[in-house]
Design a protein around this motif. Structure first.
Motif, PDB file in Angstrom:
ATOM      1  N   HIS A   1       0.762  -1.246  -0.032  1.00  0.00           N
ATOM      2  CA  HIS A   1      -0.123  -0.082  -0.119  1.00  0.00           C
ATOM      3  C   HIS A   1       0.594   1.209   0.028  1.00  0.00           C
ATOM      4  O   HIS A   1       0.158   2.140  -0.034  1.00  0.00           O
ATOM      5  N   LEU A   2       2.306   1.230  -0.189  1.00  0.00           N
ATOM      6  CA  LEU A   2       2.979   2.083   0.035  1.00  0.00           C
ATOM      7  C   LEU A   2       2.703   3.171  -1.042  1.00  0.00           C
ATOM      8  O   LEU A   2       2.796   4.465  -1.072  1.00  0.00           O
TER       9      LEU A   2
ATOM     10  N   TYR B   1       0.617  11.811  -0.809  1.00  0.00           N
ATOM     11  CA  TYR B   1       1.896  12.706  -0.384  1.00  0.00           C
ATOM     12  C   TYR B   1       2.147  13.705  -1.384  1.00  0.00           C
ATOM     13  O   TYR B   1       2.288  14.988  -1.372  1.00  0.00           O
ATOM     14  N   LYS B   2       2.415  13.352  -2.532  1.00  0.00           N
ATOM     15  CA  LYS B   2       2.694  14.349  -3.662  1.00  0.00           C
ATOM     16  C   LYS B   2       1.681  15.070  -4.010  1.00  0.00           C
ATOM     17  O   LYS B   2       1.922  16.019  -4.798  1.00  0.00           O
ATOM     18  N   THR B   3       0.487  14.576  -4.129  1.00  0.00           N
ATOM     19  CA  THR B   3      -0.775  15.239  -4.456  1.00  0.00           C
ATOM     20  C   THR B   3      -1.202  16.432  -3.845  1.00  0.00           C
ATOM     21  O   THR B   3      -1.801  17.276  -4.237  1.00  0.00           O
ATOM     22  N   LEU B   4      -0.703  16.260  -2.411  1.00  0.00           N
ATOM     23  CA  LEU B   4      -1.345  17.261  -1.533  1.00  0.00           C
ATOM     24  C   LEU B   4      -0.942  18.737  -2.009  1.00  0.00           C
ATOM     25  O   LEU B   4      -1.741  19.581  -2.069  1.00  0.00           O
TER      26      LEU B   4
ATOM     27  N   ALA C   1       4.434   9.787   9.424  1.00  0.00           N
ATOM     28  CA  ALA C   1       3.765  10.775   9.963  1.00  0.00           C
ATOM     29  C   ALA C   1       4.285  12.104  10.092  1.00  0.00           C
ATOM     30  O   ALA C   1       3.651  13.220   9.981  1.00  0.00           O
ATOM     31  N   LEU C   2       5.576  12.225  10.175  1.00  0.00           N
ATOM     32  CA  LEU C   2       6.497  13.469  10.149  1.00  0.00           C
ATOM     33  C   LEU C   2       6.260  14.156   8.861  1.00  0.00           C
ATOM     34  O   LEU C   2       5.842  15.379   8.826  1.00  0.00           O
ATOM     35  N   SER C   3       6.451  13.481   7.910  1.00  0.00           N
ATOM     36  CA  SER C   3       6.288  14.130   6.369  1.00  0.00           C
ATOM     37  C   SER C   3       5.066  14.788   6.223  1.00  0.00           C
ATOM     38  O   SER C   3       4.757  15.630   5.713  1.00  0.00           O
ATOM     39  N   PHE C   4       3.886  13.708   6.560  1.00  0.00           N
ATOM     40  CA  PHE C   4       2.541  14.248   6.204  1.00  0.00           C
ATOM     41  C   PHE C   4       2.129  15.669   7.167  1.00  0.00           C
ATOM     42  O   PHE C   4       1.471  16.639   6.529  1.00  0.00           O
ATOM     43  N   LEU C   5       2.529  15.478   8.375  1.00  0.00           N
ATOM     44  CA  LEU C   5       2.488  16.878   9.207  1.00  0.00           C
ATOM     45  C   LEU C   5       3.056  17.729   8.704  1.00  0.00           C
ATOM     46  O   LEU C   5       2.519  18.974   8.523  1.00  0.00           O
ATOM     47  N   LYS C   6       4.456  17.645   8.119  1.00  0.00           N
ATOM     48  CA  LYS C   6       4.888  18.925   7.469  1.00  0.00           C
ATOM     49  C   LYS C   6       4.076  19.393   6.121  1.00  0.00           C
ATOM     50  O   LYS C   6       4.122  20.557   5.855  1.00  0.00           O
ATOM     51  N   GLN C   7       3.804  18.454   5.331  1.00  0.00           N
ATOM     52  CA  GLN C   7       3.308  18.768   3.951  1.00  0.00           C
ATOM     53  C   GLN C   7       1.850  19.383   4.201  1.00  0.00           C
ATOM     54  O   GLN C   7       1.867  20.379   3.697  1.00  0.00           O
ATOM     55  N   LEU C   8       1.423  19.052   5.139  1.00  0.00           N
ATOM     56  CA  LEU C   8       0.015  19.489   5.393  1.00  0.00           C
ATOM     57  C   LEU C   8       0.134  20.887   6.027  1.00  0.00           C
ATOM     58  O   LEU C   8      -0.723  21.860   5.675  1.00  0.00           O
TER      59      LEU C   8
ATOM     60  N   GLU D   1      11.297  18.677  -2.095  1.00  0.00           N
ATOM     61  CA  GLU D   1      10.951  18.491  -3.233  1.00  0.00           C
ATOM     62  C   GLU D   1      10.812  16.918  -3.540  1.00  0.00           C
ATOM     63  O   GLU D   1      10.235  16.538  -4.407  1.00  0.00           O
ATOM     64  N   LEU D   2      10.964  15.944  -2.480  1.00  0.00           N
ATOM     65  CA  LEU D   2      11.081  14.701  -2.824  1.00  0.00           C
ATOM     66  C   LEU D   2       9.634  14.136  -2.552  1.00  0.00           C
ATOM     67  O   LEU D   2       8.950  14.619  -1.646  1.00  0.00           O
ATOM     68  N   ASP D   3       9.347  13.217  -3.549  1.00  0.00           N
ATOM     69  CA  ASP D   3       7.844  12.636  -3.735  1.00  0.00           C
ATOM     70  C   ASP D   3       7.726  11.368  -2.634  1.00  0.00           C
ATOM     71  O   ASP D   3       6.520  11.021  -2.409  1.00  0.00           O
ATOM     72  N   GLU D   4       8.776  11.082  -1.905  1.00  0.00           N
ATOM     73  CA  GLU D   4       8.745   9.929  -1.024  1.00  0.00           C
ATOM     74  C   GLU D   4       8.918  10.455   0.365  1.00  0.00           C
ATOM     75  O   GLU D   4       9.756  10.928   0.973  1.00  0.00           O
ATOM     76  N   PRO D   5       7.588  10.049   1.010  1.00  0.00           N
ATOM     77  CA  PRO D   5       7.650  10.595   2.498  1.00  0.00           C
ATOM     78  C   PRO D   5       8.503   9.845   3.483  1.00  0.00           C
ATOM     79  O   PRO D   5       8.877  10.610   4.524  1.00  0.00           O
ATOM     80  N   GLU D   6       9.087   8.575   3.029  1.00  0.00           N
ATOM     81  CA  GLU D   6       9.860   7.639   4.015  1.00  0.00           C
ATOM     82  C   GLU D   6      11.258   8.346   3.859  1.00  0.00           C
ATOM     83  O   GLU D   6      12.035   8.260   4.862  1.00  0.00           O
ATOM     84  N   TYR D   7      11.583   9.029   3.018  1.00  0.00           N
ATOM     85  CA  TYR D   7      12.912   9.513   2.519  1.00  0.00           C
ATOM     86  C   TYR D   7      13.368  11.154   2.499  1.00  0.00           C
ATOM     87  O   TYR D   7      14.360  11.298   2.358  1.00  0.00           O
ATOM     88  N   CYS D   8      12.344  11.888   2.937  1.00  0.00           N
ATOM     89  CA  CYS D   8      12.619  13.234   2.582  1.00  0.00           C
ATOM     90  C   CYS D   8      12.948  13.954   4.173  1.00  0.00           C
ATOM     91  O   CYS D   8      13.209  15.134   4.027  1.00  0.00           O
ATOM     92  N   ASN D   9      13.452  13.075   5.104  1.00  0.00           N
ATOM     93  CA  ASN D   9      13.988  13.778   6.497  1.00  0.00           C
ATOM     94  C   ASN D   9      13.185  14.918   6.910  1.00  0.00           C
ATOM     95  O   ASN D   9      13.633  15.888   7.140  1.00  0.00           O
ATOM     96  N   ALA D  10      11.987  14.369   7.209  1.00  0.00           N
ATOM     97  CA  ALA D  10      10.990  15.699   7.797  1.00  0.00           C
ATOM     98  C   ALA D  10      11.260  15.935   9.298  1.00  0.00           C
ATOM     99  O   ALA D  10      11.047  16.962   9.601  1.00  0.00           O
ATOM    100  N   GLN D  11      12.266  14.958   9.798  1.00  0.00           N
ATOM    101  CA  GLN D  11      12.777  15.153  11.116  1.00  0.00           C
ATOM    102  C   GLN D  11      13.618  16.298  11.505  1.00  0.00           C
ATOM    103  O   GLN D  11      13.807  16.734  12.369  1.00  0.00           O
TER     104      GLN D  11
END
Length: 410
Positions: free
Chosen positions: A190-191, A198-201, A236-243, A289-299
């Motif tokens: 489901h990834l 994530y990238k559509t937001l 969760a961190l990536s979606f929180l920052k993107q939103l 600018e990265l579309d992968e929420p797991e690797y964008c280093n949102a922390q």
């Protein structure tokens, strides 16, 4: 007609006619024909049970065998009771629950058959948006046997790049509804759906597709409520920052819904409060600018957007922003009042909608008059102070001129 149908007979007849019409025109009809099906009031269908798991039941006598053992008077009373029960059912306009579930199941089978045929044969048809919206609404009622094939079709549609924002969001919503129901037992990757959402937001905005943000909020609500075990801390961190970034670019109703979703993320994943600290949490840099929420280093970033939203012109946005800056506490001075904390993101979006082209909440005339009067008094005091300064300067040089200014001020 479909909204008011309580028994299911009318809905079944209408669905058969619509399905036959669409098929006879080779799926070349207007989207409004399929949009009618969105009004079906079906929330439950018949679930098949494995016959092997059911314990063998005791064999009971059939109706004919019972009838043979009854006396003449008993048969007469039994017949009168059956007639009375039938009359009561007709008078109350109610049916046996099992019979109603069978009707609903048959109705939805015809609906899904029509949807699946369009997905396989006419994927570039104008009917695709209506099909995806219908699947998103009834996805939790689809038979588990079709999950694998349906998710493969949704994968293909997303990879094609031919979908607009709304259609792609409906694909994600359908997938999330499937994965949060019976589909959680399937071994499905489901990834891709998380990545696409994530990238559509950031493609959503306040001009044309403000209503599309509601679909994204519904997807996020399913993700946090029913699929939270599948969401990693990094995601969760990536979606929180993107939103939070998206909240700066949308209308107040969408902004309130987004901040409510952020509140849910911070309460479900307590460790996301590291984004309220302005110090870096690692050695790498945040890659927005990265579309992968797991690797964008949102922390390694911070929610500086909340500082801007604390100065928003909408009062409820300011309340939510201040609440999140304090770490989204459930109680205390920084906690939300009950009418905001007890509502879902979808309800808040609907409560503060600006579709009527009015400011919501409305500004009362009394408050406006008080503010205008207070501002007028401030201006009057400033003007009197300015005149007094001029009087002090002029009085020492030209007393007559000073008396003139004094007369004007009076």
């Amino acid at each position: 007609m479909l909204r008011q149908d309580k028994l299911g007979h009318t809905s079944l007849a209408a669905v058969k006619i619509i399905s036959g019409l669409v098929k006879s025109h080779n799926y070349d009809v207007r989207p409004e024909v399929l949009n009618i099906l969105l009004n079906l009031q079906i929330k439950e269908v018949e679930v098949k049970k494995d016959t092997e798991d059911i314990a063998p039941k005791q064999k009971f006598m059939s109706y004919k065998e019972k009838k043979k053992n009854l006396s003449r008077m008993q048969r007469k009373w039994r017949k009168a009771e059956e007639k009375l029960e039938k009359d009561l059912l007709e008078a109350e306009a109610s049916e046996n629950k099992e019979k109603k579930l069978k009707l609903y199941t048959e109705t939805l089978n015809i609906v899904f058959l029509t949807f699946f045929r369009i997905l396989k044969r006419a994927q570039k048809s104008v009917l695709l948006p209506a099909v995806l919206e219908g699947l998103a609404k009834f996805a939790h009622l689809i038979n588990i046997e079709f999950f694998d094939d349906l998710l493969k079709v949704l994968y293909t549609l997303i990879d094609s790049g031919d979908l607009n924002y709304r259609e792609s969001l409906h694909c994600v919503k359908t997938a999330f509804n499937i994965l949060s129901g019976q589909g959680d037992v399937l071994n499905i990757d489901h990834l891709k759906f998380y990545t696409h959402l994530y990238k559509t937001l950031l493609k959503l905005h306040a001009v044309v597709n403000n209503d599309d943000i509601l679909i994204a909020l519904q997807c996020l609500e399913v993700m946090l409520a029913k699929l939270r075990k599948q969401v990693t801390q990094q995601r969760a961190l990536s979606f929180l920052k993107q939103l939070s970034t998206l909240a700066l670019h949308v209308l107040p109703d969408s902004c309130i819904g987004i901040l409510s979703t952020n509140r849910g993320i911070m309460q479900t994943f307590p460790k996301t409060d590291i984004l309220l600290d302005n110090e870096s949490q690692g050695s790498s840099l945040y890659l927005p600018e990265l579309d992968e929420p797991e690797y964008c280093n949102a922390q390694n970033t911070a929610l500086w957007e909340l500082y801007c939203l604390r100065r928003h012109y909408h009062p409820v946005v300011r309340i939510f922003a201040a609440h999140l800056c304090a770490g989204a506490p459930s109680e205390g001075s920084e906690g939300l009042r009950a009418e905001l904390s007890h509502k879902s993101t979808v309800e808040l979006f609907a409560d503060y909608t600006i579709n009527g082209m009015t400011f919501n909440p409305p500004i009362s005339d009394t408050v406006c008059k008080k503010k205008v009067k207070a501002r007028a008094n401030e201006v009057k005091d400033d003007l009197n102070g300015l005149i007094q300064k001029h009087l002090e300067k002029v009085s020492s040089v030209q007393p007559d001129f000073a008396s003139y200014f004094k007369a004007i001020s009076t």
